[in-house]
Design a protein around this motif. Structure first.
Motif, PDB file in Angstrom:
ATOM      1  N   ARG A  47      24.487  42.599  70.459  1.00  0.00           N
ATOM      2  CA  ARG A  47      23.707  43.369  69.495  1.00  0.00           C
ATOM      3  C   ARG A  47      24.492  44.537  68.900  1.00  0.00           C
ATOM      4  O   ARG A  47      23.959  45.295  68.095  1.00  0.00           O
ATOM      5  N   THR A  48      25.766  44.676  69.309  1.00  0.00           N
ATOM      6  CA  THR A  48      26.535  45.827  68.847  1.00  0.00           C
ATOM      7  C   THR A  48      26.609  45.897  67.320  1.00  0.00           C
ATOM      8  O   THR A  48      26.412  46.954  66.718  1.00  0.00           O
ATOM      9  N   THR A  49      26.883  44.758  66.688  1.00  0.00           N
ATOM     10  CA  THR A  49      27.038  44.740  65.236  1.00  0.00           C
ATOM     11  C   THR A  49      25.773  45.229  64.537  1.00  0.00           C
ATOM     12  O   THR A  49      25.835  46.077  63.635  1.00  0.00           O
ATOM     13  N   SER A  50      24.622  44.726  64.976  1.00  0.00           N
ATOM     14  CA  SER A  50      23.390  45.130  64.305  1.00  0.00           C
ATOM     15  C   SER A  50      23.091  46.600  64.563  1.00  0.00           C
ATOM     16  O   SER A  50      22.586  47.305  63.689  1.00  0.00           O
ATOM     17  N   PRO A  90      37.745  40.877  70.632  1.00  0.00           N
ATOM     18  CA  PRO A  90      37.439  39.447  70.642  1.00  0.00           C
ATOM     19  C   PRO A  90      36.605  38.965  69.453  1.00  0.00           C
ATOM     20  O   PRO A  90      35.978  37.928  69.543  1.00  0.00           O
ATOM     21  N   LEU A  91      36.642  39.701  68.331  1.00  0.00           N
ATOM     22  CA  LEU A  91      36.008  39.215  67.108  1.00  0.00           C
ATOM     23  C   LEU A  91      34.511  38.952  67.291  1.00  0.00           C
ATOM     24  O   LEU A  91      34.015  37.851  67.049  1.00  0.00           O
ATOM     25  N   LEU A  92      33.799  39.983  67.723  1.00  0.00           N
ATOM     26  CA  LEU A  92      32.342  39.899  67.864  1.00  0.00           C
ATOM     27  C   LEU A  92      31.731  39.447  66.547  1.00  0.00           C
ATOM     28  O   LEU A  92      31.862  40.138  65.540  1.00  0.00           O
ATOM     29  N   THR A  93      31.086  38.300  66.555  1.00  0.00           N
ATOM     30  CA  THR A  93      30.512  37.775  65.315  1.00  0.00           C
ATOM     31  C   THR A  93      29.116  37.242  65.605  1.00  0.00           C
ATOM     32  O   THR A  93      28.924  36.544  66.602  1.00  0.00           O
ATOM     33  N   THR A  94      28.161  37.582  64.750  1.00  0.00           N
ATOM     34  CA  THR A  94      26.801  37.102  65.000  1.00  0.00           C
ATOM     35  C   THR A  94      26.656  35.664  64.498  1.00  0.00           C
ATOM     36  O   THR A  94      27.432  35.204  63.647  1.00  0.00           O
ATOM     37  N   GLU A  95      25.629  35.010  65.019  1.00  0.00           N
ATOM     38  CA  GLU A  95      25.420  33.589  64.763  1.00  0.00           C
ATOM     39  C   GLU A  95      25.433  33.234  63.281  1.00  0.00           C
ATOM     40  O   GLU A  95      25.964  32.207  62.875  1.00  0.00           O
ATOM     41  N   LYS A  96      24.834  34.148  62.502  1.00  0.00           N
ATOM     42  CA  LYS A  96      24.704  33.909  61.065  1.00  0.00           C
ATOM     43  C   LYS A  96      26.056  33.613  60.396  1.00  0.00           C
ATOM     44  O   LYS A  96      26.108  32.932  59.374  1.00  0.00           O
ATOM     45  N   PHE A  97      27.124  34.135  60.951  1.00  0.00           N
ATOM     46  CA  PHE A  97      28.435  33.968  60.317  1.00  0.00           C
ATOM     47  C   PHE A  97      29.359  33.007  61.058  1.00  0.00           C
ATOM     48  O   PHE A  97      30.413  32.646  60.539  1.00  0.00           O
ATOM     49  N   ASP A 118      32.592  42.127  55.731  1.00  0.00           N
ATOM     50  CA  ASP A 118      32.379  42.310  54.296  1.00  0.00           C
ATOM     51  C   ASP A 118      30.879  42.397  53.989  1.00  0.00           C
ATOM     52  O   ASP A 118      30.449  43.219  53.176  1.00  0.00           O
ATOM     53  N   TRP A 119      30.113  41.579  54.674  1.00  0.00           N
ATOM     54  CA  TRP A 119      28.655  41.622  54.486  1.00  0.00           C
ATOM     55  C   TRP A 119      28.102  42.994  54.893  1.00  0.00           C
ATOM     56  O   TRP A 119      27.257  43.566  54.222  1.00  0.00           O
ATOM     57  N   MET A 120      28.655  43.540  55.986  1.00  0.00           N
ATOM     58  CA  MET A 120      28.220  44.880  56.421  1.00  0.00           C
ATOM     59  C   MET A 120      28.570  45.929  55.363  1.00  0.00           C
ATOM     60  O   MET A 120      27.772  46.822  55.078  1.00  0.00           O
ATOM     61  N   VAL A 121      29.771  45.805  54.788  1.00  0.00           N
ATOM     62  CA  VAL A 121      30.159  46.718  53.710  1.00  0.00           C
ATOM     63  C   VAL A 121      29.114  46.644  52.597  1.00  0.00           C
ATOM     64  O   VAL A 121      28.645  47.659  52.081  1.00  0.00           O
ATOM     65  N   GLY A 122      28.713  45.424  52.260  1.00  0.00           N
ATOM     66  CA  GLY A 122      27.711  45.224  51.209  1.00  0.00           C
ATOM     67  C   GLY A 122      26.395  45.904  51.538  1.00  0.00           C
ATOM     68  O   GLY A 122      25.778  46.533  50.686  1.00  0.00           O
TER      69      GLY A 122
END
Ligand code: NAG
Ligand code: NAG
Ligand code: NAG
Length: 590
Positions: free
Chosen positions: A267-270, A300-307, A324-328
């Motif tokens: 959940r770190t990204t969100s 380790p390139l934490l990436t959520t399922e959506k991507f 990039d989506w986060m930047v947006g």
């Protein structure tokens, strides 16, 4: 400079006007108001990973939009090729060795939250000056500039002690050890060494115990007990290293409080995105500084399922597209709050992509485009040339490209001046105000020379010969690539700065980057009539630069680097450090 004087002049006459006319002047151009400042910094992202820098297969529409609406720098240079020193230089506007934040040995970054090194409390970050100028300041994401000096909560190096009024994120950096399913980065080394000692201790104890039991020797039970206790401690730390690095280093904090130990990486990204957007929302009425320091695109390139599985470049590409989506989302938040025209947005990476980071054939580090070398290499362009984009509609021109040499250290004087502050006068600031260049008021960057360090070792020097447009770069030291010609140091994971892993060049290797940006073929005294002149000029500038360096305490010395239990940030009672103070949140909630 021109602009700075004007603003100074205006700040003088404004009160005068006010007294004379008894009404505030209505026609000040927007540049005199303190803009909001949003600094977006990616971690380990290569200049070749972004659409507007020539990548045609990774999709980065939001970063590209930023460039389209603003100014793109093609020669934006990190002051160091690794996180800790590059970010120290960024935050202080000074080469990292001026604050003792560059390596004197093989420890080139901060290794533990429980170490004693870090950004010295007497360094003044731009955040501190902006705070004094009335800005609300926040850091969200990665810090990696140390935490404590003498006790587990003195927080002498903490962001809140360096001018940030709000902090949410990792005091350390993302490492593979943070994810239980990934092969660990730090643990491996640790385990190998400790495992050996443990076995030796256990064997010794056993031998003594047996000898004592069979009456062969007459050591006391005290000795055997002592040995047993030691063996136990070693065993304990050995086993604990399986995963305990996660508890020591992979933690999240909000201000002075540890909120997750270890962090729940799913959940770190969100959380980081939510915090950034909420920071903008709650401070929209005041001038604010938001430093969003991404954990992307570091392993380790934490990436959520959506991507996951969506890009054409595996997990690395997925991760960049997510960033990039986060930047947006952040740009959208600015727009939604009506702050687009009053906010200076900046995007950069802390240094070049990590070429040696591979698993099998899978590339997990960044791509540095046509540039030679990568992360950890102080001299080669690939380690230090990074994306650099500025947007401020109405003040900076749109869709503009500037090829002048600029430095990440330039952010410091630039934002300090925009905030109406002055840079510290009692020390050398290596950065230069970028506004005149970005606004097209001057043709050339103020940097004539840039010095490229690898740790405290000077590897290369860049000279911008302004009258001819040439950009000379002299390499005094280069890493030995292994296997030869591979373009990186695959055998050791990253290239060293000194010792047997480097080659010294006398005369230096000389390139003209304006003709040979890929540093493919050095010029020589035979092929380049200016060779001797250029080398002499660079040597003189280097001597002058060297004279401005003064010895300071080494923050990355062995003593400062090692883990100290009494400095470990701990949520609970040491060594039982564990907590999770955050509720659950899904990306769809945003
Ligand atoms: C785009 O980025 C990917 C991933 O880093 C890289 O493999 C690829 O070569 C890049 N493409 C170009 C045209 O630079
Ligand atoms: C923002 O700036 C742009 C470019 O100068 C201008 O076209 C636009 O009208 C401005 N928007 C607002 C809300 O002031
Ligand atoms: C900070 O303190 C150290 C150690 O006393 C000193 O060497 C250094 O010059 C100081 N730095 C600044 C910017 O004052």
């Amino acid at each position: 400079m021109v602009w700075h004087l004007t603003s100074y002049w205006k700040s003088l006459i404004t009160p005068l006007f006010f007294c004379l006319l008894l009404q505030p002047p209505q026609t000040l151009p927007s540049i005199t108001t303190k803009p909001n400042i949003v600094l977006l910094m990616a971690d380990d992202l290569g200049i070749g990973d972004i659409g507007c820098y020539g990548n045609d297969t990774i999709r980065t529409p939001n970063i590209d939009r930023l460039a389209k609406e603003g100014v793109k720098l093609t020669q934006h240079i990190a002051a160091a090729p690794l996180c800790t020193p590059s970010r120290a230089a960024f935050l202080t506007g000074r080469y990292a060795l001026r604050s003792g934040m560059d390596a004197i040995n093989n420890y080139r970054v901060i290794f533990w939250n429980g170490g004693s090194g870090g950004l010295p409390p007497n360094e003044t970050t731009f955040a501190k000056i902006l705070q004094q100028q009335g800005y609300i300041t926040g850091l969200i994401g990665k810090w990696h500039q140390g935490v404590n000096c003498e006790s587990y909560n003195d927080h002498c190096h903490h962001p809140l002690n360096h001018g940030f009024g709000y902090f949410y994120g990792m005091p350390f950096t993302l490492i593979s050890d943070c994810i239980t399913t990934e092969p660990p980065e730090m643990d491996r080394e640790f385990r190998r060494k400790l495992g050996l000692y443990t076995q030796m201790m256990a064997l010794t104890t056993l031998t003594f115990a047996l000898a004592r039991l069979t009456g062969l020797i007459s050591v006391g039970w005290k000795t055997v007990t002592c040995l047993a206790v030691f063996s136990f401690l070693f065993f304990a730390s050995w086993f604990s290293s399986y995963g305990f690095i996660r508890y020591w280093n992979c933690i999240m904090m909000r201000n002075h409080e540890v909120t997750e130990q270890p962090m729940v990486t799913e959940r770190t990204t969100s959380f980081i995105l939510r915090e950034s957007i909420s920071f903008i929302g709650r401070n929209k009425h005041k001038p604010f500084l938001l430093f969003l320091s991404f954990l992307h695109s570091h392993t380790p390139l934490l990436t959520t399922e959506k991507f996951l599985g969506k890009s054409r470049h595996g997990l690395y590409g997925d991760n960049v597209e997510e960033m990039d989506w986060m930047v947006g989302r952040v740009l959208d938040a600015l727009e939604k709050e009506g702050l687009k025209n009053t906010t200076l947005v900046y995007f950069a990476s802390d240094h070049g992509g990590w070429l040696e980071r591979q698993e099998g054939k899978r590339q997990l580090g960044g791509w540095n485009g046509i540039y030679r070398g990568g992360k950890a290499m102080g001299g080669w362009e690939g380690g230090i040339r990074v994306p650099g984009i500025f947007r401020w509609p109405g003040v900076l021109p749109a869709n503009t490209v500037i090829d002048e040499p600029t430095s990440l250290m330039d952010i410091y004087p630039t934002v300090v001046h925009l905030a109406g502050g002055v840079v510290p006068q009692d020390r050398i600031i290596d950065g230069r105000d970028l506004m005149p260049l970005l606004q097209g008021k001057v043709q050339h960057s103020e940097h004539e020379f840039l010095f490229h360090y690898c740790g405290v070792h000077l590897h290369a020097v860049r000279w911008h010969q302004k009258d001819s447009g040439a950009i000379w770069k002299a390499h005094y030291v280069t890493p030995v690539f292994r296997p030869p010609g591979a373009g990186a140091c695959y055998d050791r994971g990253y290239c060293p700065c000194f010792g047997e892993g480097v080659t010294h060049h006398d005369p230096p290797l000389l390139f003209d980057l304006s003709r040979d940006p890929a540093e493919a073929k050095p010029v020589t005294a035979e092929t380049e009539p200016l060779f001797d002149t250029v080398i002499k000029k660079i040597r003189r500038a280097t001597e002058e630069h060297r004279r401005t360096l003064t010895p300071v305490p080494d923050q990355l010395s062995t003593y400062n680097i090692i883990w100290k239990p009494w400095l470990q940030p701990c949520c609970g009672t040491f060594p039982f450090c564990w907590c999770d103070k955050e509720g659950d949140i899904k990306l769809t909630d945003l």
